[in-house]
Design a protein around this motif. Structure first.
Motif, PDB file in Angstrom:
ATOM      1  N   UNK B  93       0.920  -0.893  -0.318  1.00  0.00           N
ATOM      2  CA  UNK B  93       0.166  -0.152  -0.270  1.00  0.00           C
ATOM      3  C   UNK B  93       0.957   1.302  -0.097  1.00  0.00           C
ATOM      4  N   UNK B  94       1.927   1.232   0.854  1.00  0.00           N
ATOM      5  CA  UNK B  94       2.891   2.395   0.775  1.00  0.00           C
ATOM      6  C   UNK B  94       3.246   2.787  -0.053  1.00  0.00           C
ATOM      7  N   UNK B  96       2.594   1.807  -3.427  1.00  0.00           N
ATOM      8  CA  UNK B  96       1.850   2.207  -4.412  1.00  0.00           C
ATOM      9  C   UNK B  96       1.330   4.044  -3.682  1.00  0.00           C
ATOM     10  N   UNK B  97       1.146   4.332  -2.869  1.00  0.00           N
ATOM     11  CA  UNK B  97       0.809   5.555  -2.313  1.00  0.00           C
ATOM     12  C   UNK B  97       2.172   6.624  -2.987  1.00  0.00           C
ATOM     13  N   UNK B  98       3.524   5.554  -2.266  1.00  0.00           N
ATOM     14  CA  UNK B  98       4.532   6.938  -2.729  1.00  0.00           C
ATOM     15  C   UNK B  98       4.806   6.688  -4.820  1.00  0.00           C
ATOM     16  N   UNK B 101      -0.380   6.187  -6.906  1.00  0.00           N
ATOM     17  CA  UNK B 101      -1.288   4.973  -7.467  1.00  0.00           C
ATOM     18  C   UNK B 101      -1.968   5.101  -6.268  1.00  0.00           C
ATOM     19  N   UNK B 102      -3.516   5.743  -5.866  1.00  0.00           N
ATOM     20  CA  UNK B 102      -4.074   5.504  -4.950  1.00  0.00           C
ATOM     21  C   UNK B 102      -5.526   4.884  -5.438  1.00  0.00           C
TER      22      UNK B 102
END
Lengths: 297, 133
Positions: B93-94, B96-98, B101-102
């Motif tokens: 998740x981290x 993807x966010x970095x 891509x939310x």
């Protein structure tokens, strides 16, 4: 290395200073022991201060012997580095600024200057040589100042690093409020490193407790700028990707105004004024409610 | 992992109206594209109304996989099926966010059970047992 050349002229100021330091070791140490720098650090006995001063004189002589008077990394300093660091730390604990400690160190030069001058005059040294010796002495004391400052600074840095680590460990507890609801009360300024830790611990807790709702309480965060908001958004987005909903609570009126003034878009984030409101929201979404018990009233 | 002609294929299971896909380990680009194709064909054929993608076994993610997930969700929506991604690990998740891509169009859930609840209508507190025909 002969102190004087064969024809009686004076050619080696560094050697001259070295010989002077070794010759007058006892006398210099006695006078230094009366200086505030040594007197206030070594309070147990005067002898202790004298011994410490002797160690420093020896170190200076060794550095002069190696002809590295301008080099703070000279091998000669290594034996007294720890002691100098302790002195610097003690003085700064006593409330002295770095500048004051530096000038205290500079005042160590005076007890050396006059005896050296007297010795040179006695030996009828030419003026150029006297000047060169004085310069060498000044440079040597200057290097000593650099060594003390270096040591004190690196000790301060080590302390800061240690405390930063402690802060990271202490400041990010994840609290289980209810089955499926966890909360992180954030205290203090959020920087990148801290928000990374917050994000990781929160997400770990979400998996571990199968929490569908995660509350980020920012009551203890003094200011919210665009960077903090960005960190919050990232945490919220990451939690959402994992299947949990994030609620940001504890937004004080002043912070709400700041967020609007900065033009930050928290539109995708569920926000509540207080932790209680956030908990009530999460409970409601879980299908649980808090009802007053009629019998207890 | 899969012998013969089905090499590098991710199985698509059908549970009533819902299709269940479990991705184990690292997903190769070609396998991901194959899955995308298989899913759209299966949805069209079976008339499924929901897709559950379990990625709890995925430890490493890149922007390609993020895009594949978003595309699966988009193409399923076109075929009238809702997609839920389940069990994403914190590190994934981290990442993807970095990467930025939310995945705003994607539904997520903590467990397969929750995802089933989400797809088969609103439920009461706690997991409702899924009655499969």
């Amino acid at each position: 290395m002969p102190e004087h050349a064969a024809d009686g002229t004076f050619v080696n100021p560094t050697g001259e200073v070295r010989d002077f330091l070794r010759r007058r070791r006892e006398q210099i140490a006695q006078r230094w022991a009366d200086e505030p720098l040594f007197r206030t650090v070594f309070t147990v006995s005067r002898d202790e201060a004298v011994e410490a001063a002797k160690a420093v004189v020896d170190a200076l002589a060794e550095v002069a012997d190696a002809a590295r008077v301008e080099d703070p990394d000279a091998a000669g300093f290594s034996s007294v580095r720890e002691q100098l660091g302790r002195m610097g730390t003690a003085r700064s604990r006593a409330g002295l600024s770095a500048g004051q400690i530096s000038s205290e160190l500079a005042s160590l030069r005076l007890p050396l200057e006059n005896p050296l001058l007297a010795d040179l005059q006695e030996a009828e040294a030419p003026e150029g040589h006297v000047r060169a010796c004085m310069t060498t002495l000044t440079v040597l004391i200057g290097t000593l100042r650099v060594v003390v400052m270096q040591t004190a600074l690196s000790e301060g840095q080590a302390l800061i690093d240690r405390q930063r680590l402690q802060l990271l460990e202490v400041a990010t507890p994840v609290i289980k409020l209810w089955d499926g609801i966890v909360a992180v009360p954030l205290i203090g300024t959020l920087d990148s490193a801290r928000s990374q830790v917050v994000m990781e611990t929160l997400l770990e807790a979400v998996v571990e407790q199968q929490a569908r709702y995660a509350i980020l309480d920012i009551t203890g965060v003094p200011t919210v700028d665009s960077l903090v908001a960005q960190h919050l958004m990232k945490t919220v987005a990451a939690a959402r990707l994992m299947g949990a909903e994030c609620i940001v609570s504890g937004i004080r009126p002043a912070i709400a105004q700041t967020i609007v003034h900065l033009g930050l878009d928290l539109g995708t984030v569920v926000t509540r004024a207080g932790l209680a409101d956030a908990l009530a929201y999460a409970l409601h979404k879980l299908g649980a409610g808090i009802v007053a018990d009629a019998d207890l009233r | 992992m899969y012998p013969g002609g089905a090499a590098g294929r991710v199985p698509v299971l059908k549970l009533g109206e819902v299709l269940l896909v479990t991705i184990q380990g690292d997903l190769h680009d070609s396998t991901a594209e194959q899955l995308q194709q298989d899913l759209s064909e299966t949805i069209a054929r079976s008339g499924a109304t929901g897709v559950v993608i379990d990625i709890s076994g995925v430890e490493i993610v890149d922007s390609f996989l993020g895009r594949v997930l978003a595309e699966i969700a988009a193409q399923s929506a076109l075929l009238a099926a809702r997609t839920v991604v389940v069990g994403m690990r914190p590190a994934v998740a981290i990442t993807l966010v970095e990467l930025g891509l939310t995945l705003p169009g994607l539904r997520t859930a903590l467990s397969t059970e929750q995802a089933m609840d989400l797809l088969t209508g609103p439920s009461r507190l706690g997991g409702r047992r899924q009655e499969s025909p």
